[in-house]
Design an enzyme around this catalytic site. Structure first.
Site, PDB file in Angstrom:
ATOM      1  N   GLU A   8       5.807 -59.690   3.289  1.00 37.92           N
ATOM      2  CA  GLU A   8       5.026 -58.806   4.163  1.00 37.92           C
ATOM      3  C   GLU A   8       5.859 -57.570   4.477  1.00 37.92           C
ATOM      4  OE1 GLU A   8       2.890 -60.529   7.534  1.00 37.92           O
ATOM      5  OE2 GLU A   8       2.665 -58.522   8.404  1.00 37.92           O
ATOM      6  N   HIS A  10       5.276 -53.326   4.368  1.00 39.39           N
ATOM      7  CA  HIS A  10       4.146 -52.400   4.238  1.00 39.39           C
ATOM      8  C   HIS A  10       4.557 -51.000   3.810  1.00 39.39           C
ATOM      9  CE1 HIS A  10       1.732 -55.505   6.020  1.00 39.39           C
ATOM     10  NE2 HIS A  10       2.427 -55.488   7.135  1.00 39.39           N
ATOM     11  N   HIS A 176      -4.066 -60.432   5.969  1.00 41.63           N
ATOM     12  CA  HIS A 176      -3.285 -59.750   7.007  1.00 41.63           C
ATOM     13  C   HIS A 176      -4.199 -59.346   8.166  1.00 41.63           C
ATOM     14  CE1 HIS A 176      -0.954 -56.509   8.883  1.00 41.63           C
ATOM     15  NE2 HIS A 176       0.105 -57.081   8.370  1.00 41.63           N
ATOM     16  N   ASP A 301       7.406 -57.828   7.972  1.00 43.50           N
ATOM     17  CA  ASP A 301       6.466 -56.915   8.643  1.00 43.50           C
ATOM     18  C   ASP A 301       7.024 -55.505   8.834  1.00 43.50           C
ATOM     19  OD1 ASP A 301       3.929 -56.381   9.492  1.00 43.50           O
ATOM     20  OD2 ASP A 301       3.955 -57.754  11.196  1.00 43.50           O
TER      21      ASP A 301
END
Ligand code: GRE
Ligand code: ZN
Length: 339
Positions: A8, A10, A176, A301
């Site tokens: 994860e 981004h 997500h 994240d």
């Protein structure tokens, strides 16, 4: 040496930012007078958006952060809300350009970056084709999608062609969170609707919609990755079966088909949990106890959370060498994602 793969992590593409800046409806990005940005996410739900430069960095800055955190490979995904809520023709165009931009970045750093596709599923057949192109031609590892598509949820039958394609290709779907479309989450702004609660609550609901809707009986090999320790579902692993055990479930094939298995069976067999944005030791223990380390992967994240904090936290958690290898890379490898 133990490899570390982050599932994860981004990014943003220029095309996506441009589409959000030009979007007249929601979600939209707005440039503030002080040249920062605000994301108008949903009615009454806005947040300062300070991460845009970091999201757009698909080069040395990101590599330096990976190095500092000791992460070997990041599987990159477009930030929420992705391309799903756009009008379908625009969404498909932004998705395709974004996938190509990500493929280019991966080409420059093939040993550090991998990719999840972004899709515009409202034209499900063409989204399925784009997923096939992304996996077969661009080498992507799956589809990163969101807890809602602006007006609908992934379990609805009109989206099944994309689910069928993911199963056929043998790639996972990363489900997500995004800004909730459930109006009751929007009443109190981002505090309730955002990462503190609404994100996870809606995403957990959607995983339960997939189960209750019988989607895993139709696509038994489908793997869904949920962030944030599966958005709390490990804690619910006993509770989710209660209505079935108590015999209260009256199935109607048109609404809720009879399930072949207990809800918890699908959580165990069709779901993988990542470690993103939650630094509660008990969450690690609960997830490992209920799902097992073979159902756990790293999620940092970035840039909404820190890669460093994620890895420092995980390194400090007690676990066996075997469990650590599972979490760091072996589960990812079982999903077709290798370093
Ligand atoms: C995320 O994608 O994980 C995210 C956002 C916005 C705020 C917080 C957050 O997209 O974790
Ligand atoms: Zn995230």
């Amino acid at each position: 040496m133990t490899k570390k793969i982050d599932l994860e992590n981004h990014f943003a593409s220029e095309a996506w930012v441009d589409a959000l800046l030009k979007n007249e409806g929601l979600p939209r990005l707005r440039r503030d007078p002080d040249s920062t940005y605000t994301m108008d996410a949903a009615p009454g739900v806005s947040l300062p958006y300070r991460v845009l430069d970091t999201l757009l960095d698909l080069g040395e800055g990101r590599i330096a952060l990976l190095d500092r955190a000791g992460i070997d490979v990041a599987v990159l995904s477009l930030a929420a809300p992705g391309t799903e809520p756009f009008e379908p023709t625009l969404g498909a165009k932004v998705a395709r350009v974004t996938n190509d931009a990500l493929a280019e970045a991966i080409d420059k750093h093939p040993d550090r970056f991998q990719g999840f596709a972004t899709l515009a599923p409202k034209d499900a057949d063409s989204a399925a084709k784009e997923l096939e192109r992304a996996v077969k031609e661009l080498g992507f590892k799956g589809w990163n999608t969101h807890s809602n598509f602006g007006d609908s949820f992934i379990d609805e039958k009109r989206y099944w062609p994309v689910l069928a394609k993911a199963e056929e290709l043998g790639v996972p779907i990363y489900l997500h969170p995004t800004y909730s479309i459930v109006p009751q989450f929007q009443t109190y702004g981002i505090g309730l609707a955002g990462p503190s609660f609404g994100f996870g609550a809606e995403t957990a609901m959607v995983m339960m919609r997939l189960i209750t809707g019988g989607v895993f009986d139709v696509f038994p090999k489908l793997k869904i990755i949920l962030g944030h320790y599966a958005e709390g579902l490990p804690f619910m692993l006993d509770r989710v079966d209660r209505a079935y055990i108590q015999g209260h479930v009256r199935t109607d094939p048109a609404i809720a088909p009879p399930l072949k298995r207990m809800p918890s069976d699908y959580l165990r067999d069709n779901m993988v949990a990542s470690t993103s944005g939650n630094y509660l030791p008990a969450a690690v223990v609960c997830t490992r106890t209920t799902l097992g380390s073979r159902r756990m992967v790293i999620g940092s994240d970035h840039p909404f959370e820190s890669m460093d904090q994620c890895m420092n936290f995980l390194e400090a958690q007690p676990m066996s060498g075997e469990e650590r290898e599972d979490l760091y890379w072996r589960t990812a490898a079982s999903l077709g994602i290798g370093a």
